[in-house]
Design a protein around this motif. Structure first.
Motif, PDB file in Angstrom:
ATOM      1  N   SER A  24       0.809  -1.224   0.000  1.00  0.00           N
ATOM      2  CA  SER A  24       0.000   0.000   0.000  1.00  0.00           C
ATOM      3  C   SER A  24       0.839   1.271   0.000  1.00  0.00           C
ATOM      4  O   SER A  24       0.292   2.374   0.069  1.00  0.00           O
ATOM      5  CB  SER A  24      -0.950   0.012   1.204  1.00  0.00           C
ATOM      6  OG  SER A  24      -0.229  -0.136   2.416  1.00  0.00           O
ATOM      7  N   GLN A  47      -3.320  -3.340  -4.351  1.00  0.00           N
ATOM      8  CA  GLN A  47      -2.354  -2.685  -3.468  1.00  0.00           C
ATOM      9  C   GLN A  47      -1.775  -1.432  -4.118  1.00  0.00           C
ATOM     10  O   GLN A  47      -1.560  -0.413  -3.450  1.00  0.00           O
ATOM     11  CB  GLN A  47      -1.227  -3.663  -3.103  1.00  0.00           C
ATOM     12  CG  GLN A  47      -1.654  -4.818  -2.222  1.00  0.00           C
ATOM     13  CD  GLN A  47      -2.041  -4.395  -0.821  1.00  0.00           C
ATOM     14  OE1 GLN A  47      -1.575  -3.380  -0.320  1.00  0.00           O
ATOM     15  NE2 GLN A  47      -2.919  -5.154  -0.189  1.00  0.00           N
ATOM     16  N   LEU A  50      -4.133   1.379  -3.760  1.00  0.00           N
ATOM     17  CA  LEU A  50      -4.038   1.948  -2.411  1.00  0.00           C
ATOM     18  C   LEU A  50      -2.814   2.851  -2.303  1.00  0.00           C
ATOM     19  O   LEU A  50      -2.880   3.940  -1.712  1.00  0.00           O
ATOM     20  CB  LEU A  50      -3.956   0.840  -1.371  1.00  0.00           C
ATOM     21  CG  LEU A  50      -5.195  -0.042  -1.184  1.00  0.00           C
ATOM     22  CD1 LEU A  50      -4.907  -1.130  -0.152  1.00  0.00           C
ATOM     23  CD2 LEU A  50      -6.401   0.786  -0.763  1.00  0.00           C
ATOM     24  N   GLU A 134      -8.314  -8.618  12.639  1.00  0.00           N
ATOM     25  CA  GLU A 134      -9.449  -8.022  11.943  1.00  0.00           C
ATOM     26  C   GLU A 134      -9.002  -7.432  10.618  1.00  0.00           C
ATOM     27  O   GLU A 134      -8.002  -6.725  10.551  1.00  0.00           O
ATOM     28  CB  GLU A 134     -10.091  -6.926  12.797  1.00  0.00           C
ATOM     29  CG  GLU A 134     -10.800  -7.443  14.031  1.00  0.00           C
ATOM     30  CD  GLU A 134     -11.572  -6.361  14.747  1.00  0.00           C
ATOM     31  OE1 GLU A 134     -11.771  -5.288  14.142  1.00  0.00           O
ATOM     32  OE2 GLU A 134     -11.975  -6.591  15.905  1.00  0.00           O
ATOM     33  N   GLY A 135      -9.756  -7.737   9.566  1.00  0.00           N
ATOM     34  CA  GLY A 135      -9.508  -7.150   8.264  1.00  0.00           C
ATOM     35  C   GLY A 135     -10.584  -6.124   7.947  1.00  0.00           C
ATOM     36  O   GLY A 135     -11.272  -5.621   8.843  1.00  0.00           O
ATOM     37  N   ASP A 136     -10.737  -5.813   6.667  1.00  0.00           N
ATOM     38  CA  ASP A 136     -11.746  -4.856   6.224  1.00  0.00           C
ATOM     39  C   ASP A 136     -13.069  -5.605   6.058  1.00  0.00           C
ATOM     40  O   ASP A 136     -13.243  -6.373   5.120  1.00  0.00           O
ATOM     41  CB  ASP A 136     -11.302  -4.221   4.901  1.00  0.00           C
ATOM     42  CG  ASP A 136     -12.252  -3.122   4.450  1.00  0.00           C
ATOM     43  OD1 ASP A 136     -13.133  -2.743   5.247  1.00  0.00           O
ATOM     44  OD2 ASP A 136     -12.104  -2.647   3.315  1.00  0.00           O
ATOM     45  N   ALA A 137     -13.988  -5.402   6.992  1.00  0.00           N
ATOM     46  CA  ALA A 137     -15.301  -6.054   6.987  1.00  0.00           C
ATOM     47  C   ALA A 137     -15.186  -7.573   7.105  1.00  0.00           C
ATOM     48  O   ALA A 137     -16.003  -8.327   6.575  1.00  0.00           O
ATOM     49  CB  ALA A 137     -16.100  -5.691   5.735  1.00  0.00           C
ATOM     50  N   CYS A 138     -14.163  -8.026   7.807  1.00  0.00           N
ATOM     51  CA  CYS A 138     -14.005  -9.462   8.006  1.00  0.00           C
ATOM     52  C   CYS A 138     -13.075  -9.720   9.191  1.00  0.00           C
ATOM     53  O   CYS A 138     -12.395  -8.818   9.679  1.00  0.00           O
ATOM     54  CB  CYS A 138     -13.446 -10.138   6.755  1.00  0.00           C
ATOM     55  SG  CYS A 138     -11.740  -9.685   6.390  1.00  0.00           S
ATOM     56  N   CYS A 140     -10.021 -12.545  10.212  1.00  0.00           N
ATOM     57  CA  CYS A 140      -9.148 -13.526   9.589  1.00  0.00           C
ATOM     58  C   CYS A 140      -8.503 -14.407  10.648  1.00  0.00           C
ATOM     59  O   CYS A 140      -8.160 -13.937  11.739  1.00  0.00           O
ATOM     60  CB  CYS A 140      -8.041 -12.844   8.782  1.00  0.00           C
ATOM     61  SG  CYS A 140      -8.638 -11.764   7.476  1.00  0.00           S
ATOM     62  N   LEU A 161     -16.542 -13.223   6.770  1.00  0.00           N
ATOM     63  CA  LEU A 161     -17.043 -11.912   6.375  1.00  0.00           C
ATOM     64  C   LEU A 161     -18.176 -11.470   7.291  1.00  0.00           C
ATOM     65  O   LEU A 161     -18.814 -12.286   7.950  1.00  0.00           O
ATOM     66  CB  LEU A 161     -17.507 -11.955   4.917  1.00  0.00           C
ATOM     67  CG  LEU A 161     -16.472 -12.451   3.893  1.00  0.00           C
ATOM     68  CD1 LEU A 161     -17.075 -12.513   2.511  1.00  0.00           C
ATOM     69  CD2 LEU A 161     -15.245 -11.565   3.908  1.00  0.00           C
ATOM     70  N   ASP A 162     -18.398 -10.169   7.308  1.00  0.00           N
ATOM     71  CA  ASP A 162     -19.422  -9.617   8.196  1.00  0.00           C
ATOM     72  C   ASP A 162     -20.809 -10.166   7.894  1.00  0.00           C
ATOM     73  O   ASP A 162     -21.674 -10.208   8.768  1.00  0.00           O
ATOM     74  CB  ASP A 162     -19.447  -8.090   8.088  1.00  0.00           C
ATOM     75  CG  ASP A 162     -18.291  -7.442   8.847  1.00  0.00           C
ATOM     76  OD1 ASP A 162     -17.537  -8.188   9.501  1.00  0.00           O
ATOM     77  OD2 ASP A 162     -18.141  -6.203   8.775  1.00  0.00           O
TER      78      ASP A 162
END
Length: 220
Positions: A24, A47, A50, A134-138, A140, A161-162
């Motif tokens: 990123s 990436q 980003l 914690e990931g983006d909306a998930c 791991c 996932l959420d």
């Protein structure tokens, strides 16, 4: 970390640096802010997108390149190259060696290569292990173990996932001990100048107690 990278590479002001496996782009952006010409190279278009956002938000210009490090074709373009956070070692033995050869060719004579990877001897003490993050909306979970025969770290990553859906991916990476990595770079043609176990302890390596191998090598 940036102070460590900058001091290790020793690139003159205005010199050109390659961030190999830039992700990123936070390291690349900060180096650009410090006055270097920076190329970021990564396989992942996501990436790189980003990294472009980080650069734009910081007002820094980066040259971002998408490609496979096994196919790099740079010839004496950079004053310094660094590969951070274990971006090296995902391929078979001969292909990892070929990547190091391409880095060697990408450097100008006298240029420095700074390589940061997980320390095999440290990882073995932690194996097997399980990590949640914690990931983006998930969320791991990584199940990790070292194959002592091949010295490869095998990782099974499970994503929840959420919305309740799940995904799994499996990958492995070749782990190196310091003497193995030093020999690989020496065989390519590099002159190894320093090894550290952490950016906080430049030039100091605590064998199996160091979580990382950060090795500095010069193209003669």
């Amino acid at each position: 970390e940036l102070n460590f990278i900058e001091e290790s590479l020793g690139v003159p002001g205005g010199g050109v640096v390659l961030d190999l496996g830039c992700g990123s782009g936070h390291h690349a952006v900060e180096l650009a802010r410090r006055g270097y010409g920076v190329d970021g190279y990564d396989l992942s278009l996501f990436q790189l997108a980003l990294a472009a956002e980080v650069g734009q938000e910081s007002g820094q210009k980066l040259n971002l390149l998408q490609g496979d490090m096994r196919e790099m074709a740079f010839e004496e373009m950079f004053d310094g190259v660094f590969s951070w956070n274990t971006s090296f070692g995902y391929f078979e033995e001969e292909k990892n060696f070929a990547v190091a050869q391409r880095v060697f060719r990408a450097l100008r004579p006298g240029g420095m290569f700074l390589l940061d990877v997980v320390n095999r001897d440290f990882a073995i003490q932690q194996s097997p292990s399980q990590t949640w993050f914690e990931g983006d909306a998930c969320v791991c979970m990584d199940d990790m173990s070292v194959d002592f025969i091949t010295s490869r770290l095998k990782v099974k990553r499970s994503l929840i996932l959420d919305d309740g859906r799940t995904r799994e991916s499996i990958y492995s990476i070749r782990l190196y001990s310091l003497h193995e990595l030093g020999k690989l770079l020496h065989d390519v043609g590099f002159r190894v100048t320093e090894a550290s176990g952490h950016p906080a302890t430049p030039g100091v390596f605590f064998r199996a107690y160091s979580p990382r191998i950060i090795i500095l090598a010069q193209r003669p």
